[in-house]
Design a protein around this motif. Structure first.
Motif, PDB file in Angstrom:
ATOM      1  N   PHE A 184      29.622  13.403  64.285  1.00 46.13           N
ATOM      2  CA  PHE A 184      29.535  14.858  64.091  1.00 46.13           C
ATOM      3  C   PHE A 184      30.901  15.462  63.757  1.00 46.13           C
ATOM      4  N   GLN A 185      30.858  16.434  62.870  1.00 50.05           N
ATOM      5  CA  GLN A 185      32.085  17.171  62.507  1.00 50.05           C
ATOM      6  C   GLN A 185      31.784  18.659  62.553  1.00 50.05           C
ATOM      7  N   ILE A 186      32.843  19.465  62.520  1.00 55.15           N
ATOM      8  CA  ILE A 186      32.639  20.888  62.241  1.00 55.15           C
ATOM      9  C   ILE A 186      33.664  21.280  61.179  1.00 55.15           C
ATOM     10  N   GLU A 187      33.161  21.935  60.154  1.00 54.33           N
ATOM     11  CA  GLU A 187      34.002  22.355  59.048  1.00 54.33           C
ATOM     12  C   GLU A 187      34.414  23.800  59.291  1.00 54.33           C
ATOM     13  N   GLY A 188      35.663  24.119  58.988  1.00 48.19           N
ATOM     14  CA  GLY A 188      36.100  25.517  59.055  1.00 48.19           C
ATOM     15  C   GLY A 188      36.646  25.900  57.695  1.00 48.19           C
ATOM     16  N   PHE A 201      41.962  28.164  53.090  1.00 49.23           N
ATOM     17  CA  PHE A 201      42.192  26.863  53.719  1.00 49.23           C
ATOM     18  C   PHE A 201      40.883  26.342  54.295  1.00 49.23           C
ATOM     19  N   ALA A 202      40.860  25.037  54.524  1.00 43.65           N
ATOM     20  CA  ALA A 202      39.671  24.419  55.129  1.00 43.65           C
ATOM     21  C   ALA A 202      40.139  23.294  56.031  1.00 43.65           C
ATOM     22  N   PHE A 203      39.332  22.995  56.998  1.00 43.05           N
ATOM     23  CA  PHE A 203      39.645  21.845  57.868  1.00 43.05           C
ATOM     24  C   PHE A 203      38.346  21.246  58.396  1.00 43.05           C
ATOM     25  N   GLY A 204      38.430  20.005  58.815  1.00 37.87           N
ATOM     26  CA  GLY A 204      37.243  19.333  59.366  1.00 37.87           C
ATOM     27  C   GLY A 204      37.606  18.723  60.706  1.00 37.87           C
ATOM     28  N   PHE A 224      40.103  17.639  47.773  1.00 39.44           N
ATOM     29  CA  PHE A 224      39.655  19.039  47.774  1.00 39.44           C
ATOM     30  C   PHE A 224      40.658  20.000  48.395  1.00 39.44           C
ATOM     31  N   THR A 225      41.828  19.486  48.808  1.00 41.13           N
ATOM     32  CA  THR A 225      42.864  20.384  49.334  1.00 41.13           C
ATOM     33  C   THR A 225      44.215  20.027  48.718  1.00 41.13           C
ATOM     34  N   GLU A 226      45.019  21.045  48.517  1.00 39.83           N
ATOM     35  CA  GLU A 226      46.362  20.817  47.991  1.00 39.83           C
ATOM     36  C   GLU A 226      47.282  21.960  48.423  1.00 39.83           C
ATOM     37  N   THR A 245      28.475  12.603  53.738  1.00 39.12           N
ATOM     38  CA  THR A 245      29.515  11.845  54.439  1.00 39.12           C
ATOM     39  C   THR A 245      30.463  12.780  55.168  1.00 39.12           C
ATOM     40  N   GLN A 246      30.326  14.091  54.936  1.00 35.59           N
ATOM     41  CA  GLN A 246      31.257  15.057  55.513  1.00 35.59           C
ATOM     42  C   GLN A 246      30.616  16.447  55.508  1.00 35.59           C
ATOM     43  N   THR A 247      30.995  17.255  56.495  1.00 40.63           N
ATOM     44  CA  THR A 247      30.472  18.630  56.499  1.00 40.63           C
ATOM     45  C   THR A 247      31.170  19.476  55.424  1.00 40.63           C
ATOM     46  N   SER A 248      32.192  18.908  54.774  1.00 41.56           N
ATOM     47  CA  SER A 248      32.824  19.614  53.649  1.00 41.56           C
ATOM     48  C   SER A 248      31.789  19.906  52.561  1.00 41.56           C
ATOM     49  N   SER A 249      30.684  19.151  52.568  1.00 34.29           N
ATOM     50  CA  SER A 249      29.619  19.389  51.579  1.00 34.29           C
ATOM     51  C   SER A 249      29.082  20.815  51.685  1.00 34.29           C
ATOM     52  N   PHE A 256      27.226  10.887  57.946  1.00 30.31           N
ATOM     53  CA  PHE A 256      26.864   9.465  57.938  1.00 30.31           C
ATOM     54  C   PHE A 256      27.821   8.666  57.042  1.00 30.31           C
ATOM     55  N   ARG A 257      28.244   7.522  57.538  1.00 31.92           N
ATOM     56  CA  ARG A 257      29.045   6.627  56.694  1.00 31.92           C
ATOM     57  C   ARG A 257      28.651   5.187  56.957  1.00 31.92           C
ATOM     58  N   ASN A 258      28.657   4.412  55.897  1.00 29.00           N
ATOM     59  CA  ASN A 258      28.247   3.017  56.008  1.00 29.00           C
ATOM     60  C   ASN A 258      29.384   2.185  56.612  1.00 29.00           C
TER      61      ASN A 258
END
Ligand code: DAH
Length: 335
Positions: A202-206, A299-302, A245-247, A162-166, A188-190
């Motif tokens: 489409f996403q891009i994870e950093g 840090f991370a971002f999508g 997953f972020t704080e 459901t996310q490139t965070s995977s 993909f999301r329902n």
């Protein structure tokens, strides 16, 4: 004999003269010059002639044969030339050229920018385990955050990510810290499909993990990235957000480029578009990959690539991107 040869030649040339098709000429050539031709029979019968006769008839037959061969070959060349040049060479071969999909263009652009900023590109599977898509990201079973991302569960026990965070935990487990990676991909999301929602996008994870990484680094990287993407300083705002997953977590919105911030259906009349959520990686996620949380932070971002493509090309209906209509998609051209 001489007259016979002369009549044969004239007959052949007359017949040839009336022909215009390659196949007919080839048949005619076989008739007059082939193995079973009269000319061939005459050549074969030379041996029965007297020496004197041979001296006259022999050269005459050879000459006639050559003459006819030339005539047939010239005719064939003439016909072939007509075929080759019987069209308008100035007509364009194809009036339409192919083009890359807008999301492909934007994904490549953003990935190239991130590579220049020092990110390594990594990838992961679209068919994913619950562990990498949720659990390893601090989203255990029955966590309410799972409802935010309606998931396609597959019969084989896997799910469609459901996310490139995977890819975060995949990368951490593979490379350890320090780490600076990005990961573009399809998710993909329902969702019920409408002008703003698609079940495939489409996403891009950093993701950056190192010593002394703070929120300032996150904001700096996200702003620089957007400036590079839009070739201008875009108006952005940072709001508190919530992701397991972020704080702390943030939502980075940018002024809607489709309506210029005035308000439109795409930005739900707010003038702002949620473009790049992110935050400081939760210690539980780092620990899941055995990263020393006393030493490292990250840090991370999508970034939503589909949304970015819509903004860049001012597409106000997301369905255009997935309906495969080349008349609509072709207009964006190759960049
Ligand atoms: N994966 C989130 C989503 O698809 C977006 C996201 C939020 C990615 C925060 C991140 C992050 O890396 O830190 O909604």
């Amino acid at each position: 004999m001489k007259e016979k040869i002369e009549a044969l030649k004239n007959g052949a040339l007359k017949e040839l003269n009336n022909l215009s098709k390659e196949a007919d000429v080839l048949n005619c050539k076989a008739k007059y010059l082939g193995k079973k031709s009269e000319l061939n029979d005459l050549l074969a019968s030379l041996k029965n002639l007297t020496v004197e006769e041979k001296k006259v008839i022999g050269p005459l037959l050879n000459e006639t044969k050559k003459e006819l061969e030339n005539a047939f070959n010239n005719k064939l060349t003439e016909i072939n030339n007509q075929i080759n040049y019987n069209f308008d060479e100035t007509l364009p071969v194809c009036s339409k050229t192919g083009s890359l999909h807008p999301v492909t263009i934007v994904a490549k652009e953003v990935t190239d920018i991130m590579k220049r900023m020092g990110f390594t590109v990594v990838s992961g599977p679209e068919m994913e385990t619950e562990y990498y898509n949720f659990e390893a990201l601090n989203v255990p079973k029955n966590h309410p955050a799972r409802d935010m991302q309606d998931t396609y569960y597959l019969d084989n026990g896997l799910l469609l990510r459901t996310q490139t965070s995977s890819n975060q935990v995949h990368a951490m487990q593979k490379y350890g810290a320090p780490l600076k990676v990005c990961s573009p991909g399809r998710v993909f999301r329902n969702e019920d499909i409408d002008a703003n929602h698609e079940n495939t996008f489409f996403q891009i994870e950093g993701m950056v993990i190192d010593e002394n990484i703070s929120v300032s680094n996150l904001v700096y990287v996200m702003r620089s990235l957007l400036r590079e993407i839009f070739h201008q300083d875009v108006k952005v705002r940072l709001r508190p957000g919530y992701f397991p997953f972020t704080e702390p977590s943030f939502e980075l919105d940018c002024s809607c480029l489709i309506c210029g911030g005035k308000g439109c259906p795409t930005c739900k009349n707010s003038g702002w578009l949620e473009l790049c959520p992110g935050g400081m990686i939760h210690p539980n996620v780092l620990k899941e990959s055995n990263i020393d949380t006393d030493k490292y932070t990250g840090f991370a971002f999508g970034l939503g690539l589909t949304r970015l493509a819509m903004m860049k090309y001012k597409i106000n209906d997301i369905r255009v991107l997935n309906n495969g209509d080349v008349r609509e998609l072709g207009q964006f051209g190759i960049e």
